[in-house]
Design a protein around this motif. Structure first.
Motif, PDB file in Angstrom:
ATOM      1  N   MET A  40       0.895  -1.138   0.009  1.00  0.00           N
ATOM      2  CA  MET A  40       0.038   0.030  -0.096  1.00  0.00           C
ATOM      3  C   MET A  40       0.891   1.240   0.012  1.00  0.00           C
ATOM      4  N   ALA A  41       1.977   1.228   0.634  1.00  0.00           N
ATOM      5  CA  ALA A  41       2.835   2.349   0.855  1.00  0.00           C
ATOM      6  C   ALA A  41       3.387   2.419  -0.786  1.00  0.00           C
ATOM      7  N   ILE A  42       3.897   1.441  -1.451  1.00  0.00           N
ATOM      8  CA  ILE A  42       4.285   1.844  -2.919  1.00  0.00           C
ATOM      9  C   ILE A  42       2.942   2.424  -3.549  1.00  0.00           C
ATOM     10  N   ASP A  43       2.054   1.735  -3.560  1.00  0.00           N
ATOM     11  CA  ASP A  43       0.793   2.537  -4.151  1.00  0.00           C
ATOM     12  C   ASP A  43       0.568   3.858  -4.012  1.00  0.00           C
ATOM     13  N   ALA A  44       0.624   4.263  -2.663  1.00  0.00           N
ATOM     14  CA  ALA A  44       0.567   5.618  -2.214  1.00  0.00           C
ATOM     15  C   ALA A  44       1.678   6.612  -2.753  1.00  0.00           C
ATOM     16  N   LEU A  45       2.908   6.067  -2.773  1.00  0.00           N
ATOM     17  CA  LEU A  45       3.814   6.907  -3.432  1.00  0.00           C
ATOM     18  C   LEU A  45       3.789   7.018  -4.714  1.00  0.00           C
ATOM     19  N   GLY A  55      14.930   7.929  -9.413  1.00  0.00           N
ATOM     20  CA  GLY A  55      14.156   7.779 -10.454  1.00  0.00           C
ATOM     21  C   GLY A  55      12.583   7.594  -9.928  1.00  0.00           C
ATOM     22  N   LEU A  56      11.741   7.254 -10.861  1.00  0.00           N
ATOM     23  CA  LEU A  56      10.030   7.000 -10.484  1.00  0.00           C
ATOM     24  C   LEU A  56      10.108   5.572  -9.851  1.00  0.00           C
ATOM     25  N   VAL A  57       9.041   5.742  -9.106  1.00  0.00           N
ATOM     26  CA  VAL A  57       8.568   4.509  -8.374  1.00  0.00           C
ATOM     27  C   VAL A  57       8.485   3.300  -9.174  1.00  0.00           C
ATOM     28  N   SER A  58       7.514   3.366 -10.272  1.00  0.00           N
ATOM     29  CA  SER A  58       7.213   2.533 -11.472  1.00  0.00           C
ATOM     30  C   SER A  58       8.490   1.899 -11.959  1.00  0.00           C
ATOM     31  N   GLN A  59       9.883   2.727 -11.968  1.00  0.00           N
ATOM     32  CA  GLN A  59      11.046   2.041 -12.453  1.00  0.00           C
ATOM     33  C   GLN A  59      11.271   0.770 -11.741  1.00  0.00           C
ATOM     34  N   SER A  60      10.983   0.649 -10.539  1.00  0.00           N
ATOM     35  CA  SER A  60      11.441  -0.469  -9.615  1.00  0.00           C
ATOM     36  C   SER A  60      10.302  -1.456  -9.745  1.00  0.00           C
ATOM     37  N   ALA A  61       9.521  -1.422 -10.550  1.00  0.00           N
ATOM     38  CA  ALA A  61       8.233  -2.578 -10.342  1.00  0.00           C
ATOM     39  C   ALA A  61       8.598  -3.732 -10.244  1.00  0.00           C
ATOM     40  N   ALA A  86       5.099   2.063   8.276  1.00  0.00           N
ATOM     41  CA  ALA A  86       6.219   2.478   7.283  1.00  0.00           C
ATOM     42  C   ALA A  86       5.758   3.967   7.140  1.00  0.00           C
ATOM     43  N   ILE A  87       7.060   4.714   6.870  1.00  0.00           N
ATOM     44  CA  ILE A  87       6.980   6.023   5.981  1.00  0.00           C
ATOM     45  C   ILE A  87       7.611   5.989   4.683  1.00  0.00           C
ATOM     46  N   GLY A  88       7.239   7.029   3.742  1.00  0.00           N
ATOM     47  CA  GLY A  88       7.608   6.671   2.493  1.00  0.00           C
ATOM     48  C   GLY A  88       7.848   8.281   1.947  1.00  0.00           C
ATOM     49  N   HIS A  89       8.449   8.303   0.950  1.00  0.00           N
ATOM     50  CA  HIS A  89       8.871   9.571   0.455  1.00  0.00           C
ATOM     51  C   HIS A  89       8.948   9.567  -1.075  1.00  0.00           C
ATOM     52  N   VAL A  90       8.560  10.665  -2.056  1.00  0.00           N
ATOM     53  CA  VAL A  90       9.076  11.013  -3.265  1.00  0.00           C
ATOM     54  C   VAL A  90       9.717  12.194  -3.125  1.00  0.00           C
ATOM     55  N   GLU A  95      -1.279  14.524   0.230  1.00  0.00           N
ATOM     56  CA  GLU A  95      -2.489  14.696  -0.757  1.00  0.00           C
ATOM     57  C   GLU A  95      -3.502  13.360  -0.404  1.00  0.00           C
ATOM     58  N   SER A  96      -4.772  13.754  -0.603  1.00  0.00           N
ATOM     59  CA  SER A  96      -5.638  12.677  -0.543  1.00  0.00           C
ATOM     60  C   SER A  96      -5.702  11.561  -1.679  1.00  0.00           C
ATOM     61  N   ALA A  97      -5.033  11.944  -2.794  1.00  0.00           N
ATOM     62  CA  ALA A  97      -4.989  11.289  -3.880  1.00  0.00           C
ATOM     63  C   ALA A  97      -4.185   9.839  -3.554  1.00  0.00           C
ATOM     64  N   ALA A  98      -3.305  10.200  -2.592  1.00  0.00           N
ATOM     65  CA  ALA A  98      -2.526   8.898  -1.962  1.00  0.00           C
ATOM     66  C   ALA A  98      -3.418   8.021  -1.170  1.00  0.00           C
ATOM     67  N   LEU A  99      -4.561   8.639  -0.346  1.00  0.00           N
ATOM     68  CA  LEU A  99      -5.319   8.000   0.600  1.00  0.00           C
ATOM     69  C   LEU A  99      -6.266   7.049  -0.680  1.00  0.00           C
ATOM     70  N   SER A 100      -6.713   7.657  -1.589  1.00  0.00           N
ATOM     71  CA  SER A 100      -7.690   6.978  -2.593  1.00  0.00           C
ATOM     72  C   SER A 100      -6.761   5.849  -3.303  1.00  0.00           C
ATOM     73  N   ALA A 101      -5.719   6.101  -3.529  1.00  0.00           N
ATOM     74  CA  ALA A 101      -4.984   5.029  -4.246  1.00  0.00           C
ATOM     75  C   ALA A 101      -4.961   3.581  -3.309  1.00  0.00           C
ATOM     76  N   VAL A 102      -5.326   3.691  -1.922  1.00  0.00           N
ATOM     77  CA  VAL A 102      -5.149   2.565  -1.247  1.00  0.00           C
ATOM     78  C   VAL A 102      -6.272   2.115  -0.852  1.00  0.00           C
ATOM     79  N   GLY A 103      -7.499   2.748  -0.878  1.00  0.00           N
ATOM     80  CA  GLY A 103      -8.672   2.792  -0.618  1.00  0.00           C
ATOM     81  C   GLY A 103      -9.080   3.274   0.870  1.00  0.00           C
ATOM     82  N   ALA A 104      -8.203   4.145   1.426  1.00  0.00           N
ATOM     83  CA  ALA A 104      -8.233   4.753   2.709  1.00  0.00           C
ATOM     84  C   ALA A 104      -9.443   6.071   2.297  1.00  0.00           C
TER      85      ALA A 104
END
Ligand code: SF4
Length: 467
Positions: free
Chosen positions: A12-17, A42-48, A63-67, A190-199
């Protein structure tokens, strides 16, 4: 993130980032208790291809995360976040304007913003204050009086507690959410990160609030009680994701409304067509067109398949990359040829993209180009989290000649090659967003930095001091 149900939060942390990628595209990272932080360029997706391995290796209920989008400190893996000082990991959104001054308070430390990040300096000072005061809340109450700048912090301690704090003026956004399914508490920019994990979005984190997540759930305390607010106005025109909701306003609706208000200020009724500069200006262009009843169309498209095509040009750290991204905004001749086009853009910072776009529109046969900017002229650097570091690089810099607003606009218009150029103003923007202008930051427009608590010294290598 903290799951009271004990769910592994890493996927979920990866999706939020990924949902926050528009806020920083240089590097990303994660931290869990008792391990060195994971950091990638680089971008998160580059490590998919590594996500599964990462989720297993760093498996944790918190966890905590950052871009990263760099404003102070080099764009390097070393400065990617989270950073770790003693047993505390930290992720920071914002800029500590007086990092040099603060570095002097960290005993025996030789950090400078040139060889490290402002975040490392703040974290080092915070760790020494926690050992002195015993509690995070008390340490922050001291640190906020020593620091000038903007900061939303998240902290992860090796004992597994997670904290989040927002600066007393609320420069940068921060929201709190909860997801029933995993009994997951979450704080994000941002709330976009909450939406990404269904929060579910619960509320904004209050300016001056410290939130703690632990085995007993959530606790909140205020480390600052200031009433004055300085929400970054630039978030509403450019920075934030349109799906996000901050300070009670949805960003897409706010941008559309900004377009409507811009139409009242500049009703260009003889225009044939309104087109947005992709992507942030799209809702404002739609609002402008609807208000005046002028056709809206997509006359410019971003080539998503070029190497830098999916990236945002403004937040790229190097000018050559910004130019490269703008090279891949392609006009559609069949839409533009022979037309008087109103082009709406979210902001005009260095003029790089406006110049390239107007050139491309002329090549595609536009008869007349009127450019409208949803943000007022940016004439001063930002020391609160956005990378406009010097006056000299700003298109609306008056070369220190004290030019009038009209003269500055005329200079920029001729520089970018438009037939007409109109800028929004602070009052109009604030009214469209629905937040009082005096509760928003406009320092980069007005040059008044009192809300930040500094009197800036401009010029190369200038060091800001707290008032
Ligand atoms: S100076 Fe401008 S960009 Fe920086 S926080 Fe204030 S409004 Fe936002």
């Amino acid at each position: 993130m903290y799951s009271l149900a004990g769910t592994n939060v890493i996927p979920m942390a990866i999706d939020a980032l990924r949902a926050l990628q528009h806020r920083g595209q240089e590097a990303w990272g994660l931290a869990v208790p008792g391990m060195p932080p994971l950091k990638k360029l680089g971008l998160v997706s580059q490590s998919a291809s590594e996500f599964k391995k990462i989720a297993e290796k760093y498996s944790s209920k918190c966890a905590i995360g950052h871009v990263r989008y760099s404003t102070v400190g080099k764009s390097s893996l070393e400065n990617a976040q989270p950073l770790k000082v003693a047993d505390l990991c930290i992720a920071h959104n914002g800029t500590i304007a007086n990092a040099d001054e603060l570095a002097g308070m960290v005993g025996g430390c030789t950090f400078t913003p040139q060889n490290s990040s402002d975040t490392m300096i703040a974290a080092s000072r915070l760790v020494s204050l926690i050992s002195e005061k015993g509690r995070m809340g008390e340490a922050l109450a001291v640190l906020k009086d020593e620091m000038a700048g903007s900061y939303c912090f998240t902290f992860m301690s090796d004992d597994g507690s997670v904290h989040a704090a927002r600066d007393p003026k609320g420069f940068r956004p921060m929201v709190l959410g909860h997801k029933e399914a995993d009994n997951l508490y979450m704080v994000a920019s941002e709330s976009a990160a909450l939406s990404a994990v269904g929060a579910k979005l619960e509320r904004d984190v209050r300016p001056g609030e410290l939130i703690k997540f632990g085995p007993d759930g959530m606790e909140s305390e205020m480390f600052a009680k200031e009433k004055e607010r300085a929400h970054c106005s630039f978030e509403f025109t450019y920075f934030a994701h349109p799906s996000s909701k901050m300070e009670g306003s949805n960003v897409y609706i706010a941008r559309k409304q900004i377009g409507r208000f811009l139409a009242k200020k500049f009703p260009i009724k003889d225009a044939d067509l309104v087109i947005p500069v992709p992507d942030s200006a799209r809702p404002a262009a739609l609002g402008y067109a609807q208000e005046l009843g002028i056709p809206f169309d997509e006359g410019l498209l971003k080539d998503r398949y070029s190497k830098k095509g999916p990236l945002r040009s403004f937040i790229e750290p190097h000018q050559s990359d910004r130019v490269e991204i703008n090279r891949w905004i392609i006009p559609i001749r069949e839409i533009i040829e022979g037309m008087h086009v109103v082009v709406i853009d979210d902001s005009l910072v260095r003029g790089t993209s406006s110049r390239a776009i107007i050139k491309a529109l002329k090549r595609a046969g536009a008869r007349k180009i009127s450019m409208l900017i949803t943000y007022p002229p940016i004439r001063f650097p930002c020391y609160a989290g956005i990378d406009f570091p010097s006056r000299e690089e700003l298109a609306a810099f008056d070369d220190g000649k004290g030019l009038s607003d009209e003269a500055v606009i005329a200079k920029v218009r001729s520089d970018i090659g438009a037939d007409f150029l109109g800028y929004n103003d602070a009052e109009n923007l604030a009214a469209a967003v629905g937040i009082p202008a005096d509760s928003m930051c406009f320092s980069c427009v007005s040059g008044d930095y009192s809300s930040l608590g500094i009197t800036p010294e401009f010029g190369a290598g200038a060091r800001q001091k707290k008032l």
